[in-house]
Scaffold this motif. Structure first.
Motif, PDB file in Angstrom:
ATOM      1  N   VAL A  50       8.582  10.185   5.423  1.00  0.00           N
ATOM      2  CA  VAL A  50       7.985  10.361   4.102  1.00  0.00           C
ATOM      3  C   VAL A  50       9.093  10.728   3.124  1.00  0.00           C
ATOM      4  CG1 VAL A  50       5.687  11.012   4.932  1.00  0.00           C
ATOM      5  CG2 VAL A  50       7.415  12.783   4.646  1.00  0.00           C
ATOM      6  N   LEU A  51       8.917  10.360   1.863  1.00  0.00           N
ATOM      7  CA  LEU A  51       9.910  10.621   0.816  1.00  0.00           C
ATOM      8  C   LEU A  51       9.423  11.753  -0.082  1.00  0.00           C
ATOM      9  CD1 LEU A  51      12.448   9.901  -0.860  1.00  0.00           C
ATOM     10  CD2 LEU A  51      11.073   8.135  -2.005  1.00  0.00           C
ATOM     11  N   GLY A  52      10.262  12.762  -0.271  1.00  0.00           N
ATOM     12  CA  GLY A  52       9.928  13.878  -1.149  1.00  0.00           C
ATOM     13  C   GLY A  52      10.111  13.519  -2.610  1.00  0.00           C
ATOM     14  N   LYS A  64       0.839  -1.191   0.000  1.00  0.00           N
ATOM     15  CA  LYS A  64       0.000   0.000   0.000  1.00  0.00           C
ATOM     16  C   LYS A  64       0.881   1.250   0.000  1.00  0.00           C
ATOM     17  CE  LYS A  64      -3.631   0.235   2.533  1.00  0.00           C
ATOM     18  NZ  LYS A  64      -4.510   0.289   3.735  1.00  0.00           N
ATOM     19  N   ILE A  65       0.613   2.124  -0.960  1.00  0.00           N
ATOM     20  CA  ILE A  65       1.421   3.333  -1.114  1.00  0.00           C
ATOM     21  C   ILE A  65       0.504   4.540  -1.215  1.00  0.00           C
ATOM     22  CG2 ILE A  65       3.012   4.558  -2.658  1.00  0.00           C
ATOM     23  CD1 ILE A  65       4.313   1.904  -3.292  1.00  0.00           C
ATOM     24  N   LEU A  66       0.856   5.592  -0.488  1.00  0.00           N
ATOM     25  CA  LEU A  66       0.114   6.858  -0.526  1.00  0.00           C
ATOM     26  C   LEU A  66       0.986   7.911  -1.196  1.00  0.00           C
ATOM     27  CD1 LEU A  66      -2.181   8.818   0.319  1.00  0.00           C
ATOM     28  CD2 LEU A  66      -0.955   9.122   2.495  1.00  0.00           C
ATOM     29  N   ILE A  67       0.400   8.605  -2.166  1.00  0.00           N
ATOM     30  CA  ILE A  67       1.084   9.705  -2.841  1.00  0.00           C
ATOM     31  C   ILE A  67       0.272  10.972  -2.601  1.00  0.00           C
ATOM     32  CG2 ILE A  67       1.853  10.639  -5.053  1.00  0.00           C
ATOM     33  CD1 ILE A  67       2.118   7.734  -6.031  1.00  0.00           C
ATOM     34  N   TYR A 111       0.135   2.779   5.653  1.00  0.00           N
ATOM     35  CA  TYR A 111       0.732   2.557   4.334  1.00  0.00           C
ATOM     36  C   TYR A 111       2.172   2.090   4.487  1.00  0.00           C
ATOM     37  CZ  TYR A 111      -3.265   4.839   2.172  1.00  0.00           C
ATOM     38  OH  TYR A 111      -4.531   5.149   1.748  1.00  0.00           O
ATOM     39  N   ASP A 112       2.626   1.309   3.510  1.00  0.00           N
ATOM     40  CA  ASP A 112       4.019   0.870   3.494  1.00  0.00           C
ATOM     41  C   ASP A 112       4.959   2.017   3.139  1.00  0.00           C
ATOM     42  OD1 ASP A 112       3.625  -2.049   3.945  1.00  0.00           O
ATOM     43  OD2 ASP A 112       2.518  -1.892   2.050  1.00  0.00           O
ATOM     44  N   LEU A 113       4.464   2.953   2.347  1.00  0.00           N
ATOM     45  CA  LEU A 113       5.296   4.073   1.902  1.00  0.00           C
ATOM     46  C   LEU A 113       4.406   5.281   1.653  1.00  0.00           C
ATOM     47  CD1 LEU A 113       8.005   5.273   0.806  1.00  0.00           C
ATOM     48  CD2 LEU A 113       7.403   4.285  -1.425  1.00  0.00           C
ATOM     49  N   VAL A 114       4.854   6.447   2.101  1.00  0.00           N
ATOM     50  CA  VAL A 114       4.169   7.714   1.834  1.00  0.00           C
ATOM     51  C   VAL A 114       5.132   8.621   1.083  1.00  0.00           C
ATOM     52  CG1 VAL A 114       3.050   9.749   2.818  1.00  0.00           C
ATOM     53  CG2 VAL A 114       2.730   7.506   3.892  1.00  0.00           C
ATOM     54  N   LEU A 115       4.685   9.129  -0.061  1.00  0.00           N
ATOM     55  CA  LEU A 115       5.485  10.047  -0.870  1.00  0.00           C
ATOM     56  C   LEU A 115       4.789  11.395  -0.942  1.00  0.00           C
ATOM     57  CD1 LEU A 115       5.375   7.078  -2.812  1.00  0.00           C
ATOM     58  CD2 LEU A 115       7.550   8.176  -3.330  1.00  0.00           C
ATOM     59  N   VAL A 116       5.531  12.464  -0.777  1.00  0.00           N
ATOM     60  CA  VAL A 116       4.989  13.821  -0.857  1.00  0.00           C
ATOM     61  C   VAL A 116       5.411  14.429  -2.186  1.00  0.00           C
ATOM     62  CG1 VAL A 116       4.964  16.126   0.157  1.00  0.00           C
ATOM     63  CG2 VAL A 116       4.972  14.103   1.644  1.00  0.00           C
ATOM     64  N   ALA A 117       4.421  14.631  -3.057  1.00  0.00           N
ATOM     65  CA  ALA A 117       4.673  15.172  -4.394  1.00  0.00           C
ATOM     66  C   ALA A 117       3.961  16.501  -4.594  1.00  0.00           C
ATOM     67  CB  ALA A 117       4.218  14.168  -5.459  1.00  0.00           C
ATOM     68  N   ALA A 118       3.561  17.146  -3.503  1.00  0.00           N
ATOM     69  CA  ALA A 118       2.908  18.458  -3.561  1.00  0.00           C
ATOM     70  C   ALA A 118       3.963  19.509  -3.253  1.00  0.00           C
ATOM     71  CB  ALA A 118       1.757  18.520  -2.562  1.00  0.00           C
ATOM     72  N   GLY A 119       4.408  20.228  -4.290  1.00  0.00           N
ATOM     73  CA  GLY A 119       5.560  21.108  -4.154  1.00  0.00           C
ATOM     74  C   GLY A 119       5.305  22.438  -3.498  1.00  0.00           C
ATOM     75  N   LYS A 120       4.086  22.682  -3.048  1.00  0.00           N
ATOM     76  CA  LYS A 120       3.771  23.945  -2.385  1.00  0.00           C
ATOM     77  C   LYS A 120       3.017  23.651  -1.090  1.00  0.00           C
ATOM     78  CE  LYS A 120       3.350  26.310  -6.839  1.00  0.00           C
ATOM     79  NZ  LYS A 120       2.442  26.979  -7.796  1.00  0.00           N
ATOM     80  N   ALA A 173       4.584  14.382 -11.462  1.00  0.00           N
ATOM     81  CA  ALA A 173       5.314  13.287 -10.828  1.00  0.00           C
ATOM     82  C   ALA A 173       4.381  12.373 -10.044  1.00  0.00           C
ATOM     83  CB  ALA A 173       6.405  13.841  -9.909  1.00  0.00           C
ATOM     84  N   GLY A 174       3.495  12.966  -9.233  1.00  0.00           N
ATOM     85  CA  GLY A 174       2.636  12.161  -8.382  1.00  0.00           C
ATOM     86  C   GLY A 174       1.729  11.235  -9.161  1.00  0.00           C
ATOM     87  N   LEU A 175       1.082  11.759 -10.191  1.00  0.00           N
ATOM     88  CA  LEU A 175       0.136  10.940 -10.958  1.00  0.00           C
ATOM     89  C   LEU A 175       0.860   9.965 -11.877  1.00  0.00           C
ATOM     90  CD1 LEU A 175      -2.633  13.566 -11.719  1.00  0.00           C
ATOM     91  CD2 LEU A 175      -2.878  11.481 -10.353  1.00  0.00           C
ATOM     92  N   GLN A 176       1.970  10.384 -12.478  1.00  0.00           N
ATOM     93  CA  GLN A 176       2.731   9.438 -13.320  1.00  0.00           C
ATOM     94  C   GLN A 176       3.197   8.252 -12.483  1.00  0.00           C
ATOM     95  OE1 GLN A 176       5.895  11.058 -15.898  1.00  0.00           O
ATOM     96  NE2 GLN A 176       7.132   9.273 -15.341  1.00  0.00           N
ATOM     97  N   LEU A 177       3.711   8.533 -11.281  1.00  0.00           N
ATOM     98  CA  LEU A 177       4.159   7.458 -10.403  1.00  0.00           C
ATOM     99  C   LEU A 177       2.988   6.591  -9.966  1.00  0.00           C
ATOM    100  CD1 LEU A 177       6.358   6.041  -8.790  1.00  0.00           C
ATOM    101  CD2 LEU A 177       6.118   7.802  -7.025  1.00  0.00           C
TER     102      LEU A 177
END
Length: 409
Positions: A290-292, A3-6, A138-147, A12-16
């Motif tokens: 979280v990973l940027g 399970k991954i949360l973006i 979640y197993d991984l949370v990624l932050v792809a919101a640049g603002k 980047a967020g949607l492509q990933l």
């Protein structure tokens, strides 16, 4: 199923998310706006994506607008003289075409595709406290919101960040009515006009919500004559000022844009930000990691048109790192390794962008001058937008630049 949360629904967020979904991951995307709100909102960027980045979309079969968007086969550069005449001009040929699809079109379409394929889409503006709760599930949370607030989770990397303040004031208009460039009547071309000490203008063919359009994009040195948009709220006044400045500083570009009209009321944008590289691992108040992603951790000025390209390449790189990890933990060491893998490419973009923001050294002026005389140099410069690592071989270092130019006679 992992399970991954973006967090963030941009390039980047949607492509990933779509890439992970394609490989069977359970993916949730969190966005602060719905697809319709994005589609009918204000423009978000000037995106001009080159062949490597476009290929990442082809590989995932999410290049839905490739047949509709203008195919940009050439990249033109001109430099204004002190009297505002054209001192230098050249037109480089791209080995693979570039394209610009309005992010209102692309992100809305990708969000809908992600949901249709079974992805969970959460419409909610996330704060760090929200992620504290989500991270445990979640197993991984990624932050792809640049603002916004979440960027503050990631510390600035002073060794990799050359600037502490904005280096350009940005102003954008999406327009209809720009005439084909007389130097490239037979093929779509993007153009950059440089006004030394003042700023740069980009004219980019694009696909927007209303069809084919052109993007007019001023980058002004802060405090200079192009830093003239912050007080404007009316879109028509915004466009009028853009055209006035084109008429004064780049009259040859104004000549073909003088009858330009906005594509829609949301077709303007103005702002500024400091180019910044940040540490890739963020720690939540509750201790979770979280990973940027993309411009959360590597935010370059748009002067080299690399924002969406870098975002696409970051998403592709992170996708590879996640798939290779298999069932292993997404711990801090893995996060740093994933970022380092991306940085191997991104560092070239950052170095080139920072170089273009500074006054050009003597050897760069020689390169630009040579491009105006030798087609091979013009072509190589243009293709550097697709692969900025090539600039290491001939552009940054005076000795390498002179050796390259001497080979060409």
């Amino acid at each position: 199923m992992r399970k991954i949360l973006i967090v963030g629904a941009g390039q980047a967020g949607l492509q990933l998310a779509l890439g992970l979904q394609r490989h069977g991951y359970n993916v949730t995307v969190m966005s602060n706006r719905t697809a319709d709100e994005i589609r009918h909102g204000r423009v978000m960027s000037t995106q001009c994506m080159f062949d490597i980045a476009l290929q990442h979309e082809r590989d995932l079969e999410i290049n839905f607008w490739e047949s509709q968007a203008p195919k940009i086969g050439k990249l033109g550069v001109s430099v204004a003289a002190p009297d505002h005449s054209k001192a230098i001009g050249f037109l480089g040929r791209l080995d693979g075409y570039a394209q610009s699809v309005d992010q209102r079109v692309k992100m809305a379409g990708w969000m809908e595709t992600f949901a249709q394929r079974g992805g969970q889409l959460v419409i909610h503006g996330a704060a760090a406290s929200d992620l504290d709760f989500f991270a445990r599930n979640y197993d991984l949370v990624l932050v792809a919101a640049g603002k916004g607030e979440l960027v503050s989770l990631f510390d600035r990397d002073p060794e990799r960040s050359a600037y502490t303040s904005p280096q350009r004031a940005l102003a954008v208009s999406y327009v209809n009515g720009v005439e084909p460039h007389p130097e490239s009547p037979e093929a779509e071309a993007a153009f950059c006009g440089m006004v030394p000490g003042v700023g740069e203008l980009f004219v980019i063919p694009a696909l927007t919500t209303t069809g084919r359009a052109d993007i007019l994009f001023w980058e002004g040195v802060p405090g200079g004559p192009l830093d003239a948009f912050q007080d404007l709220k009316d879109p028509q006044e915004h466009l009028a000022r853009m055209l006035e400045l084109m008429a004064e500083y780049l009259p040859w570009e104004y000549a073909r844009a003088k009858n330009a009209e906005l594509t829609d009321a949301g077709g303007t944008l103005a702002g500024r930000y400091a180019p910044t590289v940040r540490k890739p691992v963020g720690r939540l108040p509750g201790g979770g990691l979280v990973l940027g992603v993309a411009d959360v951790v590597v935010a370059n000025d748009p002067i080299t048109a690399q924002g969406s390209n870098a975002a696409s390449r970051c998403a592709a790189s992170y996708l590879g790192s996640i798939l290779e990890r298999g069932e292993g933990d997404f711990d801090a060491e893995w996060m740093r390794d994933a970022f380092d893998r991306y940085w191997e490419m991104a560092r070239h973009i950052t170095k080139w962008t920072n170089a273009m923001l500074a006054p050009p050294p003597e050897h760069v002026l020689r390169v630009i001058g040579a491009a105006g005389e030798i087609q091979t140099v013009a072509d190589r410069f243009a293709n550097g937008f697709n692969d900025p690592s090539d600039f290491e071989e001939w552009f940054f270092d005076p000795e390498k630049a002179d050796a390259y130019l001497s080979q060409l006679g």
